[in-house]
Write a protein that holds these residues in place. Sequence first.
Motif, short mmCIF file in Angstrom:
data_model
loop_
_atom_site.label_atom_id
_atom_site.label_comp_id
_atom_site.label_asym_id
_atom_site.label_seq_id
_atom_site.Cartn_x
_atom_site.Cartn_y
_atom_site.Cartn_z
N HIS A 99 -5.15 2.56 -8.81
CA HIS A 99 -5.06 2.07 -7.51
C HIS A 99 -6.58 1.53 -7.41
CE1 HIS A 99 -1.75 4.68 -6.00
NE2 HIS A 99 -1.51 3.76 -6.76
N GLU A 100 -7.60 2.29 -7.86
CA GLU A 100 -9.03 1.56 -7.93
C GLU A 100 -9.16 0.30 -8.30
OE1 GLU A 100 -11.30 6.03 -7.89
OE2 GLU A 100 -10.94 4.85 -9.87
N ARG A 101 -8.26 -0.06 -9.29
CA ARG A 101 -8.35 -1.28 -10.07
C ARG A 101 -7.68 -2.22 -9.24
NH1 ARG A 101 -6.14 -1.47 -16.02
NH2 ARG A 101 -5.75 0.55 -14.95
N ALA A 102 -6.57 -1.92 -8.37
CA ALA A 102 -5.96 -2.93 -7.60
C ALA A 102 -7.03 -3.13 -6.38
CB ALA A 102 -4.58 -2.46 -7.07
N ARG A 103 -7.72 -2.01 -5.95
CA ARG A 103 -8.65 -2.36 -4.65
C ARG A 103 -9.71 -3.30 -4.91
NH1 ARG A 103 -12.11 2.71 -4.23
NH2 ARG A 103 -12.72 1.70 -5.97
N ASP A 104 -10.30 -3.18 -6.16
CA ASP A 104 -11.55 -3.89 -6.64
C ASP A 104 -10.98 -5.25 -7.15
OD1 ASP A 104 -12.69 -1.50 -6.22
OD2 ASP A 104 -12.92 -1.12 -8.46
N GLN A 105 -9.83 -5.51 -7.06
CA GLN A 105 -9.45 -7.06 -7.38
C GLN A 105 -9.44 -7.82 -6.31
OE1 GLN A 105 -5.67 -6.72 -9.81
NE2 GLN A 105 -6.85 -6.34 -11.55
N GLN B 51 2.20 1.54 -9.04
CA GLN B 51 1.66 0.24 -9.03
C GLN B 51 1.93 -0.32 -7.57
OE1 GLN B 51 2.70 -2.36 -12.20
NE2 GLN B 51 1.24 -4.03 -11.46
N ALA B 52 3.14 -0.34 -7.10
CA ALA B 52 3.37 -1.09 -5.85
C ALA B 52 2.70 -0.42 -4.62
CB ALA B 52 5.18 -1.11 -5.53
N VAL B 53 2.71 1.07 -4.88
CA VAL B 53 1.86 1.88 -3.91
C VAL B 53 0.14 1.32 -3.88
CG1 VAL B 53 0.71 4.21 -3.41
CG2 VAL B 53 3.26 3.80 -4.09
N GLY B 54 -0.19 1.10 -5.03
CA GLY B 54 -1.54 0.96 -5.09
C GLY B 54 -1.98 -0.80 -4.73
N GLU B 55 -0.86 -1.50 -4.80
CA GLU B 55 -1.28 -2.98 -4.35
C GLU B 55 -0.92 -2.71 -2.77
OE1 GLU B 55 2.09 -5.12 -6.26
OE2 GLU B 55 1.07 -5.19 -8.15
N HIS B 56 0.21 -1.92 -2.18
CA HIS B 56 -0.03 -1.88 -0.74
C HIS B 56 -1.09 -1.20 -0.16
CE1 HIS B 56 1.95 -0.77 2.90
NE2 HIS B 56 1.48 0.45 3.18
N LYS B 57 -1.89 -0.09 -0.85
CA LYS B 57 -2.92 0.40 -0.66
C LYS B 57 -4.23 -0.45 -0.48
CE LYS B 57 -2.09 5.29 -1.74
NZ LYS B 57 -2.88 6.38 -2.45
N ASN C 217 -3.66 -3.06 2.29
CA ASN C 217 -3.92 -2.14 3.85
C ASN C 217 -5.33 -1.53 3.90
OD1 ASN C 217 -1.26 -3.01 5.34
ND2 ASN C 217 -0.81 -2.55 3.19
N LYS C 218 -6.12 -1.79 2.94
CA LYS C 218 -7.41 -0.90 2.90
C LYS C 218 -7.14 0.43 3.00
CE LYS C 218 -9.83 -5.10 4.03
NZ LYS C 218 -9.50 -6.02 2.91
N LEU C 219 -6.26 0.96 2.21
CA LEU C 219 -6.31 2.56 2.22
C LEU C 219 -6.72 3.05 0.99
CD1 LEU C 219 -2.40 2.39 3.24
CD2 LEU C 219 -4.43 3.15 4.67
N PRO C 220 -7.47 4.04 1.18
CA PRO C 220 -8.04 4.74 0.13
C PRO C 220 -7.31 4.90 -1.25
CG PRO C 220 -7.98 6.65 1.56
CD PRO C 220 -7.47 5.00 2.11
N PRO C 221 -7.81 4.63 -2.53
CA PRO C 221 -7.00 4.89 -3.62
C PRO C 221 -6.27 6.31 -3.85
CG PRO C 221 -9.12 3.81 -4.15
CD PRO C 221 -9.14 4.37 -2.76
N ALA C 222 -6.89 7.38 -3.34
CA ALA C 222 -6.59 8.56 -3.64
C ALA C 222 -6.17 9.30 -2.40
CB ALA C 222 -7.79 9.51 -4.54
N ASP C 223 -5.35 10.15 -2.65
CA ASP C 223 -4.83 10.84 -1.01
C ASP C 223 -4.75 12.34 -1.86
OD1 ASP C 223 -3.51 12.30 0.78
OD2 ASP C 223 -2.03 10.76 1.18
#
Length: 92
Positions: free
Chosen positions: A86-92, A31-37, A40-46
């Motif tokens: 991570h996608e949810r974090a990006r979209d919020q 979850q912390a990684v997702g918030e960081h991504k 920092n506008k990093l992609p949800p998947a790697d």
Amino acid sequence: MDETLQRYRESIDNIDAALVFMLAERFKVTQAVGEHKALNKLPPADPGREERQIARLRQLAGDANLDPDFTEKFLRFIIDEVIRHHERARDQ
């Protein structure tokens, strides 16, 4: 109840509890990684990281006499759930 069976079941229950707590801890970190991504506008998947992790855990599974295919399916399930978070974090 059979005493031997009871001991086995108690061990299984303890292992299941440990797995739940380990997964909870893992998801706190992801979850912390997702918030960081997201910040920092990093992609949800790697995909590269995912493939390296799968290969590493398949090797560990083989070393532990655990079916690597099962291990990969289990890890893929977890990775897919993490990516959704991570996608949810990006979209919020």
